[in-house]
Design an enzyme around this catalytic site. Structure first.
Site, PDB file in Angstrom:
ATOM      1  N   SER A  96      20.809 -31.767  41.362  1.00  0.00           N
ATOM      2  CA  SER A  96      22.452 -33.129  40.575  1.00  0.00           C
ATOM      3  C   SER A  96      22.455 -34.637  41.188  1.00  0.00           C
ATOM      4  CB  SER A  96      22.350 -32.741  39.440  1.00  0.00           C
ATOM      5  OG  SER A  96      22.370 -31.672  39.396  1.00  0.00           O
ATOM      6  N   GLU A 128      33.582 -24.283  44.172  1.00  0.00           N
ATOM      7  CA  GLU A 128      34.166 -25.901  45.178  1.00  0.00           C
ATOM      8  C   GLU A 128      35.203 -25.844  45.596  1.00  0.00           C
ATOM      9  OE1 GLU A 128      33.564 -24.765  41.550  1.00  0.00           O
ATOM     10  OE2 GLU A 128      31.943 -25.988  41.070  1.00  0.00           O
ATOM     11  N   PHE A 147      34.957 -32.184  38.989  1.00  0.00           N
ATOM     12  CA  PHE A 147      35.438 -31.131  39.312  1.00  0.00           C
ATOM     13  C   PHE A 147      36.311 -31.428  40.921  1.00  0.00           C
ATOM     14  CE2 PHE A 147      31.525 -29.128  37.401  1.00  0.00           C
ATOM     15  CZ  PHE A 147      31.971 -29.008  36.364  1.00  0.00           C
ATOM     16  N   HIS A 199      27.885 -38.654  39.235  1.00  0.00           N
ATOM     17  CA  HIS A 199      28.243 -38.718  38.076  1.00  0.00           C
ATOM     18  C   HIS A 199      29.509 -39.042  37.277  1.00  0.00           C
ATOM     19  CE1 HIS A 199      24.086 -36.958  38.947  1.00  0.00           C
ATOM     20  NE2 HIS A 199      24.049 -36.833  37.370  1.00  0.00           N
TER      21      HIS A 199
END
Lengths: 328, 295
Positions: A49, A70, A95, A121
């Site tokens: 991504s 994460e 996130f 994003h």
């Protein structure tokens, strides 16, 4: 033969092929390694991504696969940075800016480790993926963390320039980048300096201060308004922290309408508009500021371009908001 | 504080056993850690006595025997590293760092006073000897992993030790880190759980049970050992052996079974002592009790 028949069918692992803009992230990192910087990169199950798969292919020994963890990724990156190795770690901005906010404050910023955090994003660019995947708070959370630099490049060329510049920047950095399909702002490439805006012009009627994907839309709006006889300028405020206060002050001083406008793909609370408002009040500029963005709400579900139109964050929408503001 | 030869443990456990003189020295240093903790907390008027007392033997074994360190050189690149999740036990580490010449002993006298580098939790930006800052529970294992992982790109050779509290096992990030370390076969990583049985709200097993802890870590891919954390000879032997083991292809975890508040009898039986302050009279009695016993 098994599998889809239509050439229009595609699968997830091909996603980076339709996200050519995100190549700039890997390009920038590959350049750093080639120029002798001890740089490593990692991602939380999103290498396709964010395009880091290209870096991973180029330097498999310098890529760290964190899986969907994460918080561990950010704290581990901080540990790596204590040794002089510079880690870039990337995941969706939603996130990074919220889920790992405390790890960023404690292990990265407070501990003064030059980790490079890449939130991609950002804003509402993940469209119908919904609010869990939207990042409309990350400027607010990240810029309120002491000793953390915040950069929101408007296109891939500016991202690459910012990555190059980061080689000489000691503070940890939060890069807020788009989805890779963002329109190009700087056709022939560009430069980047921390704390310096890229001024595309000051306007007597209005200067629009934008960041990230909204810079291109703001330039579209300004071009249309100027063609109609207005005097409208645009400032690309990619360096959100440190902020280019001088550019804001000059925009205010040059305004004959007594108005300024900010545009961001972010909640108007705590974001770029708030940062600009702080400078204007600090300096006693007594000028009206239209903060345009997401107005303290959660986005509708729609494809990204539909959302940009709905929230008036495309060129036509920004122009409409600006005209209404100038009439008010 | 000796340099351990980098050899396999196949020669047997006994070769790592400390001699009587070393054991006596490490015992005395553990006592020193407890006594200094009482002195420093009296300056602050609040502190975590019992969190230090449960870990005192492990602190002593690590810093005065097992870890590869250089006196007076807290920034030496080849040193073994230590991160701590139960950062509120830093009051027991600062005296060690001063003792090892990492910073002037006078710093201790102003513990927690305005402008002091020494607070309840360790700050790597302010305190030489602190390998990573702490205070938010659950981060330290990830920090240790990063420091150990970086050897791939720096070429340096050292071990990384990480102490966590048993209540810390309730943090999700610990298990993210546990997966990562196993997946990446981090043989230079040795984690220690100070299994003293208590957290702020009460008994760990009553607040949020974590057993069977050894089976959980084994299932996560770690080599797990259990030791009496107050048996200085056993602790030192085990940590020496794990440090020297060049054949292990996975991270190691030590469950150090301890007593919270060990050394002061009423602290050992009353969980409310997680945080507190001793009036000078009581402090004198506690000091006398610590000095009178051999742990």
């Amino acid at each position: 033969m098994n599998g889809p028949k239509s050439p229009n069918s595609w699968q997830y692992r091909g996603l980076n092929m339709v996200n050519p803009g995100l190549d700039h992230l890997s390009n920038g990192l590959i350049d750093l390694v080639k120029t002798g910087h001890n740089v490593v990169a990692g991602s939380a199950d999103l290498q396709y991504s964010n395009g880091l798969n290209r870096f991973a292919e180029a330097y498999p020994d310098r890529y760290i696969s964190f899986g969907i963890s994460e918080q561990n990724m950010v704290s581990t990156a901080a540990g790596i940075a204590t040794t002089g190795v510079v880690p870039f770690v990337a995941t969706f901005a939603s996130f990074l800016g919220l889920l790992t906010c405390e790890q960023i404050r404690m292990d990265v910023a407070y501990s003064a480790q030059p980790v490079r955090l890449v939130g991609h994003h950002t804003g509402i660019s993940l469209g119908f993926y919904g609010t869990s995947h939207h990042a409309t708070e990350d400027i607010g959370t990240m810029r309120s963390i002491a000793d953390l630099t915040v950069v929101s490049p408007s296109d891939g060329a500016q991202l690459e320039a910012a990555i190059r510049a980061s080689a000489n920047w000691d503070q940890p950095i939060y890069f807020r980048i788009g989805r890779g399909r963002d329109p190009v702002v700087y056709e022939g490439g560009t430069t980047f300096e921390f704390g310096k805006a890229h001024v595309h012009g000051f306007g007597e009627d209005l200067t629009i201060i934008a960041c990230g994907i909204t810079v291109h839309a703001a330039l579209e709006a300004a071009a249309a308004m100027n063609a109609a006889g207005r005097s409208v300028g645009v400032i690309d405020m990619a360096s959100i922290k440190p902020l280019d206060r001088d550019a804001i002050i000059e925009a205010a001083d040059r305004s004959k309408s007594g108005r300024l406008m900010t545009v961001e793909e972010h909640n108007v609370l705590g974001g770029l508009g708030a940062a600009v408002a702080e400078v204007l009040t600090d300096e006693g500029k007594g000028i009206r500021l239209k903060r345009h963005g997401i107005h303290d709400e959660y986005s509708l579900i729609a494809p990204p371009t539909h959302l940009y139109a709905h929230y008036k964050l495309d060129g036509a929408g920004i122009r409409a908001v600006a005209e209404e503001f100038l009439r008010s | 504080m000796t340099l351990q030869p980098d050899v396999s443990t196949s020669a047997g456990h006994n070769s790592h056993q400390p001699d009587a003189t070393t054991i006596e020295h490490l015992r005395e240093r553990a006592q020193f850690i407890r006594l200094e903790t009482i002195r420093l907390i009296d300056i602050a008027k609040t502190g975590h006595y019992t969190s230090v007392f449960s870990a005192a033997e492990v602190f002593s074994a690590l810093y005065y025997d097992v870890m590869n360190l250089r006196r007076g050189e807290p920034g030496w690149e080849g040193r073994d590293r230590f991160t701590i999740g139960k950062g509120h036990a830093a009051v027991g580490l600062f005296p060690i760092y001063a003792d090892l010449g990492f910073f002037p002993k006078e710093w201790l006298d102003n513990y927690t006073r305005l402008g002091s580098p020494l607070g309840d939790h360790p700050d790597m930006r302010k305190v030489p000897g602190v390998d990573f800052s702490s205070g938010s529970i659950g981060h330290a294992l990830s920090n240790a992993i990063g420091i150990a992982l970086a050897q791939r790109w720096t070429g340096q050779d050292y071990k990384v030790f990480c102490m966590m509290g048993d209540g810390e096992m309730q943090e999700g990030q610990v298990w993210e880190a546990a997966l990562f370390a196993a997946q990446n076969r981090m043989k230079n990583l040795i984690a220690i759980v100070d299994r003293n049985g208590f957290q702020l709200d009460g008994r760990v097993d009553e607040v949020m049970g974590i057993e069977p802890l050894d089976q959980k870590w084994r299932a996560f891919g770690w080599e797990v050992h259990t030791v009496d954390g107050h048996d200085i000879a056993a602790v030192t032997t085990l940590l020496r052996r794990l440090r020297a083991d060049g054949a292990r292809e996975k991270p190691a975890l030590v469950i150090s079974k301890t007593v919270k508040g060990r050394g002061v009898s009423y602290m050992e039986t009353e969980p409310g002592w997680h945080l507190g302050w001793l009036d000078p009279t009581d402090a004198q009695e506690a000091i006398a009790e610590i000095k009178a016993q051999v742990i």
